[in-house]
Design a protein around this motif. Structure first.
Motif, PDB file in Angstrom:
ATOM      1  N   PHE A  33       0.824  -1.209   0.000  1.00  0.00           N
ATOM      2  CA  PHE A  33       0.000   0.000   0.000  1.00  0.00           C
ATOM      3  C   PHE A  33       0.856   1.257   0.000  1.00  0.00           C
ATOM      4  N   GLN A  34       0.373   2.268  -0.679  1.00  0.00           N
ATOM      5  CA  GLN A  34       1.009   3.581  -0.659  1.00  0.00           C
ATOM      6  C   GLN A  34      -0.073   4.645  -0.648  1.00  0.00           C
ATOM      7  N   ARG A  35       0.317   5.847  -0.323  1.00  0.00           N
ATOM      8  CA  ARG A  35      -0.648   6.935  -0.232  1.00  0.00           C
ATOM      9  C   ARG A  35      -0.699   7.714  -1.543  1.00  0.00           C
ATOM     10  N   ALA A  36      -1.864   8.235  -1.835  1.00  0.00           N
ATOM     11  CA  ALA A  36      -2.063   9.051  -3.026  1.00  0.00           C
ATOM     12  C   ALA A  36      -2.983  10.205  -2.678  1.00  0.00           C
ATOM     13  N   THR A  37      -2.772  11.337  -3.338  1.00  0.00           N
ATOM     14  CA  THR A  37      -3.616  12.512  -3.138  1.00  0.00           C
ATOM     15  C   THR A  37      -4.675  12.585  -4.230  1.00  0.00           C
ATOM     16  N   VAL A  38      -5.891  12.873  -3.832  1.00  0.00           N
ATOM     17  CA  VAL A  38      -6.969  13.088  -4.798  1.00  0.00           C
ATOM     18  C   VAL A  38      -6.822  14.514  -5.325  1.00  0.00           C
ATOM     19  N   THR A  39      -6.367  14.649  -6.552  1.00  0.00           N
ATOM     20  CA  THR A  39      -6.106  15.982  -7.102  1.00  0.00           C
ATOM     21  C   THR A  39      -7.328  16.583  -7.786  1.00  0.00           C
ATOM     22  N   ARG A  40      -8.234  15.736  -8.226  1.00  0.00           N
ATOM     23  CA  ARG A  40      -9.411  16.240  -8.938  1.00  0.00           C
ATOM     24  C   ARG A  40     -10.512  15.190  -8.872  1.00  0.00           C
ATOM     25  N   ILE A  41     -11.771  15.636  -8.840  1.00  0.00           N
ATOM     26  CA  ILE A  41     -12.923  14.734  -8.836  1.00  0.00           C
ATOM     27  C   ILE A  41     -13.876  15.155  -9.944  1.00  0.00           C
ATOM     28  N   ALA A  95      -2.768  11.205  -7.485  1.00  0.00           N
ATOM     29  CA  ALA A  95      -1.331  11.473  -7.611  1.00  0.00           C
ATOM     30  C   ALA A  95      -0.614  10.672  -6.528  1.00  0.00           C
ATOM     31  N   PRO A  96      -0.083   9.485  -6.844  1.00  0.00           N
ATOM     32  CA  PRO A  96       0.637   8.682  -5.853  1.00  0.00           C
ATOM     33  C   PRO A  96       1.842   9.437  -5.310  1.00  0.00           C
ATOM     34  N   HIS A  97       2.057   9.355  -4.011  1.00  0.00           N
ATOM     35  CA  HIS A  97       3.145  10.098  -3.385  1.00  0.00           C
ATOM     36  C   HIS A  97       4.521   9.629  -3.832  1.00  0.00           C
ATOM     37  N   ASP A 107      -3.251   8.965 -21.130  1.00  0.00           N
ATOM     38  CA  ASP A 107      -3.546   9.846 -19.998  1.00  0.00           C
ATOM     39  C   ASP A 107      -2.293  10.093 -19.152  1.00  0.00           C
ATOM     40  N   GLY A 108      -2.057  11.339 -18.829  1.00  0.00           N
ATOM     41  CA  GLY A 108      -0.932  11.678 -17.969  1.00  0.00           C
ATOM     42  C   GLY A 108      -1.273  11.592 -16.500  1.00  0.00           C
ATOM     43  N   GLU A 109      -2.559  11.326 -16.185  1.00  0.00           N
ATOM     44  CA  GLU A 109      -3.005  11.204 -14.801  1.00  0.00           C
ATOM     45  C   GLU A 109      -3.611   9.826 -14.572  1.00  0.00           C
ATOM     46  N   LEU A 110      -3.502   9.348 -13.341  1.00  0.00           N
ATOM     47  CA  LEU A 110      -4.090   8.072 -12.963  1.00  0.00           C
ATOM     48  C   LEU A 110      -5.512   8.319 -12.490  1.00  0.00           C
ATOM     49  N   MET A 111      -6.476   7.592 -13.060  1.00  0.00           N
ATOM     50  CA  MET A 111      -7.880   7.829 -12.728  1.00  0.00           C
ATOM     51  C   MET A 111      -8.592   6.519 -12.446  1.00  0.00           C
ATOM     52  N   THR A 112      -9.421   6.529 -11.420  1.00  0.00           N
ATOM     53  CA  THR A 112     -10.307   5.407 -11.134  1.00  0.00           C
ATOM     54  C   THR A 112     -11.717   5.947 -10.984  1.00  0.00           C
ATOM     55  N   GLU A 162      -6.169  12.420   1.052  1.00  0.00           N
ATOM     56  CA  GLU A 162      -5.253  11.329   0.759  1.00  0.00           C
ATOM     57  C   GLU A 162      -5.974  10.004   0.959  1.00  0.00           C
ATOM     58  N   ILE A 163      -5.562   9.008   0.184  1.00  0.00           N
ATOM     59  CA  ILE A 163      -6.156   7.685   0.283  1.00  0.00           C
ATOM     60  C   ILE A 163      -5.067   6.649   0.093  1.00  0.00           C
ATOM     61  N   GLU A 164      -5.255   5.466   0.663  1.00  0.00           N
ATOM     62  CA  GLU A 164      -4.275   4.394   0.535  1.00  0.00           C
ATOM     63  C   GLU A 164      -4.686   3.440  -0.582  1.00  0.00           C
ATOM     64  N   MET A 165      -3.719   3.049  -1.389  1.00  0.00           N
ATOM     65  CA  MET A 165      -4.011   2.188  -2.531  1.00  0.00           C
ATOM     66  C   MET A 165      -2.815   1.282  -2.822  1.00  0.00           C
ATOM     67  N   THR A 166      -3.105   0.141  -3.454  1.00  0.00           N
ATOM     68  CA  THR A 166      -2.043  -0.759  -3.871  1.00  0.00           C
ATOM     69  C   THR A 166      -1.521  -0.334  -5.236  1.00  0.00           C
ATOM     70  N   ARG A 167      -0.458  -0.947  -5.645  1.00  0.00           N
ATOM     71  CA  ARG A 167      -0.008  -0.807  -7.026  1.00  0.00           C
ATOM     72  C   ARG A 167      -1.050  -1.470  -7.919  1.00  0.00           C
ATOM     73  N   PRO A 168      -1.128  -1.113  -9.202  1.00  0.00           N
ATOM     74  CA  PRO A 168      -2.109  -1.725 -10.098  1.00  0.00           C
ATOM     75  C   PRO A 168      -1.853  -3.223 -10.264  1.00  0.00           C
TER      76      PRO A 168
END
Length: 346
Positions: free
Chosen positions: A7-15, A28-30, A66-71, A94-100
């Motif tokens: 797990f790693q942390r990522a910031t929600v930059t846009r919704i 945006a993964p840290h 895409d230059g951004e990661l989106m789910t 911020e949210i915790e997520m695994t690698r893809p």
């Protein structure tokens, strides 16, 4: 080979509000950009009402375009994580997520691509379509089933792609409110002369089963299933409270000296091995609470590394061949092959 933390942390930059009950979260993964393939997913860890929960959501972005990661996450009735993400996450959180992870990916071929999506199942399908259009010359045809017009996700994005690739991309809409539920005859008519195509399917279980059965073949079929967490029952609770030294509660006991050793954080327990029991079940029987989500072999939440002994996975739709070669297993699917085995969660 050393492997980064699960797990790693990522910031929600846009919704982006896709529909009344679906949101796209730009992340945006840290630790920097994540390497991934179109069609893959990440597992998210959130705390809801004091409970730690795990759910897997596909990427709607594609690395080629895409230059951004989106789910994209659609609200599900009773879905604690999807509702929490839609109701609580705001830009800057911020949210915790695994690698893809995942194997719902394009193979190296030039045959046409047929895709069938039900509701939010369009999420990985969009990722695959973007990738195929940008990196190959394949024809791409999508049959998208939705409840009604208000439920349609990514309509503008797909319309734009059709304008950019008019000779290679076809998108057919099926609205249940107007035409009833999608049926086998409609699936076969849509496939037409592309029975040799690779078919990708994502949506509700009944929808996927119907499409799989209806497709005429002989093309390959790929289906994305996340499953659901196993319910907590009295039997499950009792199993987790069994002392490590206690005999197995179920199954056929193996040899007296055959053991399963599990290392989770600073805890290390050993339990007698029981034939047919998965490593995850053994860990629970030893009183541990390791991470898990789907219990179907479709996500990588429960992965751990074998440091002694060997095991066979019943299903593996998440780990790569290289990860398996390095000793990683999905503990919800791994059954020991050796009398004694040791597994370590990261």
């Amino acid at each position: 080979m050393a492997r980064p933390p699960l797990f790693q942390r990522a910031t929600v930059t846009r919704i982006v509000k896709e529909t009344a009950d679906a949101r796209t979260f730009v992340l945006a993964p840290h630790e920097g950009p994540l390497a991934y393939r179109a069609g893959q997913f990440c597992t998210f860890r959130v705390r809801v009402d004091g409970a730690e929960l795990f759910r897997s959501y596909s990427m709607s972005s594609a690395p080629e375009t895409d230059g951004e990661l989106m789910t994209t996450v659609k609200r599900v009735p009773g879905g604690k994580v999807s509702n929490w993400m839609n109701d609580n996450l705001v830009e800057g959180d911020e949210i915790e997520m695994t690698r893809p992870a995942g194997r719902f990916c394009l193979r190296d071929t030039d045959v046409p691509l047929l895709a069938f999506s039900g509701g939010s199942g369009i999420t990985p399908i969009l990722s695959l379509a973007k990738s195929a259009l940008a990196s190959t010359e394949r024809r791409v045809r999508l049959l998208c089933a939705d409840r009604d017009q208000a439920s349609v996700i990514f309509e503008a994005v797909l319309s734009d792609l059709v304008e950019r690739f008019p000779t290679r991309l076809e998108v057919v809409r099926h609205l249940d409110a107007e035409r009833g539920l999608l049926d086998p005859a409609t699936v076969r008519a849509f496939a037409g002369g592309d029975g040799h195509a690779d078919a990708y399917i994502c949506g509700p279980e009944a929808f996927m089963a119907m499409v799989e059965t209806a497709l005429p073949g002989p093309g390959l079929i790929y289906s994305e299933r996340f499953g659901a967490p196993a319910p907590v029952t009295d039997e499950t609770t009792a199993a987790t409270e069994t002392p490590a030294a206690a005999p197995p509660a179920a199954g056929t006991p193996a040899q007296a000296k055959a053991t399963v050793t599990i290392i989770l954080g600073r805890k290390k327990v050993s339990v007698p091995r029981t034939d047919g029991e998965t490593l995850l079940e053994s860990a629970r029987r030893g009183g541990l609470t390791p991470p898990f989500s789907c219990e179907s072999g479709n996500c990588a939440t429960c992965m751990a590394k074998l440091t002694a002994g060997s095991a066979t996975m019943r299903v593996n739709d998440a780990l790569t061949d290289d990860e398996v070669a390095d000793g990683y297993v999905l503990t919800c699917q791994a059954v020991p092959d050796t009398d004694s085995i040791t597994v370590q969660y990261e």
